[in-house]
Design a protein around this motif. Structure first.
Motif, PDB file in Angstrom:
ATOM      1  N   GLU A 122       0.854  -1.187   0.000  1.00  0.00           N
ATOM      2  CA  GLU A 122       0.000   0.000   0.000  1.00  0.00           C
ATOM      3  C   GLU A 122       0.892   1.239   0.000  1.00  0.00           C
ATOM      4  N   ARG A 123       0.505   2.268  -0.755  1.00  0.00           N
ATOM      5  CA  ARG A 123       1.351   3.455  -0.841  1.00  0.00           C
ATOM      6  C   ARG A 123       0.545   4.712  -1.149  1.00  0.00           C
ATOM      7  N   MET A 124       1.140   5.835  -0.799  1.00  0.00           N
ATOM      8  CA  MET A 124       0.631   7.152  -1.161  1.00  0.00           C
ATOM      9  C   MET A 124       1.750   7.872  -1.894  1.00  0.00           C
ATOM     10  N   SER A 125       1.529   8.201  -3.153  1.00  0.00           N
ATOM     11  CA  SER A 125       2.567   8.808  -3.991  1.00  0.00           C
ATOM     12  C   SER A 125       2.256  10.284  -4.228  1.00  0.00           C
ATOM     13  N   LEU A 126       3.292  11.099  -4.160  1.00  0.00           N
ATOM     14  CA  LEU A 126       3.143  12.534  -4.399  1.00  0.00           C
ATOM     15  C   LEU A 126       4.218  13.004  -5.373  1.00  0.00           C
ATOM     16  N   SER A 127       3.838  13.900  -6.267  1.00  0.00           N
ATOM     17  CA  SER A 127       4.825  14.575  -7.112  1.00  0.00           C
ATOM     18  C   SER A 127       4.768  16.061  -6.797  1.00  0.00           C
ATOM     19  N   LEU A 128       5.938  16.701  -6.843  1.00  0.00           N
ATOM     20  CA  LEU A 128       6.034  18.110  -6.481  1.00  0.00           C
ATOM     21  C   LEU A 128       6.902  18.816  -7.506  1.00  0.00           C
ATOM     22  N   GLU A 129       6.466  20.000  -7.918  1.00  0.00           N
ATOM     23  CA  GLU A 129       7.196  20.772  -8.922  1.00  0.00           C
ATOM     24  C   GLU A 129       7.775  22.031  -8.280  1.00  0.00           C
ATOM     25  N   THR A 130       9.069  22.260  -8.510  1.00  0.00           N
ATOM     26  CA  THR A 130       9.720  23.448  -7.969  1.00  0.00           C
ATOM     27  C   THR A 130       9.415  24.652  -8.860  1.00  0.00           C
ATOM     28  N   GLU A 150      -3.535  18.001  -3.937  1.00  0.00           N
ATOM     29  CA  GLU A 150      -3.033  18.594  -5.175  1.00  0.00           C
ATOM     30  C   GLU A 150      -3.274  20.103  -5.188  1.00  0.00           C
ATOM     31  N   GLY A 151      -2.253  20.840  -5.599  1.00  0.00           N
ATOM     32  CA  GLY A 151      -2.341  22.293  -5.650  1.00  0.00           C
ATOM     33  C   GLY A 151      -1.775  22.986  -4.426  1.00  0.00           C
ATOM     34  N   ASP A 152      -1.519  22.218  -3.356  1.00  0.00           N
ATOM     35  CA  ASP A 152      -0.949  22.817  -2.152  1.00  0.00           C
ATOM     36  C   ASP A 152       0.509  23.231  -2.395  1.00  0.00           C
ATOM     37  N   GLU A 153       0.925  24.277  -1.745  1.00  0.00           N
ATOM     38  CA  GLU A 153       2.326  24.679  -1.751  1.00  0.00           C
ATOM     39  C   GLU A 153       2.985  24.192  -0.465  1.00  0.00           C
ATOM     40  N   LEU A 154       4.092  23.490  -0.621  1.00  0.00           N
ATOM     41  CA  LEU A 154       4.819  22.981   0.533  1.00  0.00           C
ATOM     42  C   LEU A 154       6.182  23.653   0.634  1.00  0.00           C
TER      43      LEU A 154
END
Length: 236
Positions: free
Chosen positions: A144-152, A177-181
């Motif tokens: 089981e997994r939760m995958s995230l992609s993030l764009e600089t 999705e759409g959050d800024e981290l």
């Protein structure tokens, strides 16, 4: 004093309460029914488990390096694997292999996960699966997994994946999705043993070695502005 009063993540309070109440019931019930000698060992086991639960859900503050381009460890633990692999298909990042750094967390590590760098979350994708030992390579595919992609802000894309382990039965992700981290910002946690994989942009080499201990939000995994080759290390 700081060691005694480490912040506890909100996810942990229901579990801590359950352990504490069960311990209290066992101990007080033993006295009331004069079964203390028989129940006392179980009560102490409950007390130990309550303390462990408090330690498990600790959420200490961290000092995060903020220089642009640094990729920070998303998890406390040990670098279990460094290899090349394609990011999870559900992220839609293509089949090209990238350098992957896998950090394994045991049941005594802090399990709050932190963002590896500044950017906008482009994709969050959950996939159900098995609960194999998270230290196994095939756990990245089968579990089981939760995958995230993030764009600089300069268009580079990185992936990081929360993977459930043998004991873990719940992946928690607080971002969407759409959050800024920000680098080091809390984005989720995995309960009771697990791992986090980081897929670096092409051409970026890791600055950690196999077997190295990492701290979430503090240990630098890689530097996207560096041309330094992959580091190697040895036990001394």
């Amino acid at each position: 004093m700081k060691v005694l009063f480490v912040p506890i993540n909100r996810e942990g309070w229901p579990f801590i309460a359950i352990f504490a109440i069960l311990t209290l019931v066992l101990m007080t019930g033993a006295y009331a029914l004069e079964w203390f000698n028989a129940v006392q060992p179980i009560g102490w086991v409950g007390a130990i488990l309550t303390v462990w639960c408090i330690c498990f859900f600790r959420d200490p503050h961290r000092v995060t390096p903020t220089r642009e381009g640094l990729v920070i460890s998303p998890a406390d633990g040990v670098v279990q694997l460094i290899d090349r692999a394609a990011p999870p298909a559900e992220l839609g990042m293509g089949d090209a292999e990238r350098t992957r750094v896998c950090v394994f967390m045991n049941v005594f590590n802090v399990h709050v996960n932190r963002s590896p760098l500044d950017g906008v979350v482009k994709k969050v994708a959950y996939r159900p699966g098995k609960f194999l030992n998270a230290s196994l390579d095939k756990a990245s595919v089968d579990n089981e997994r939760m995958s995230l992609s993030l764009e600089t802000k300069d268009g580079k894309e990185i992936a990081f994946v929360q993977i459930a382990g043998l004991v873990a039965r719940r992946i928690v992700c607080w971002t969407k999705e759409g959050d800024e981290l920000k680098a080091g910002e809390r984005f989720g946690m995995i309960r009771f043993g697990s791992r986090v994989d980081v897929y670096l942009p092409e051409g970026v080499e890791p600055m950690v070695s196999l077997g190295q201990t990492t701290k979430a939000a503090e240990t630098v995994l890689a530097d996207m502005n560096s041309t330094e080759p992959a580091r190697v290390g040895e036990v001394r």
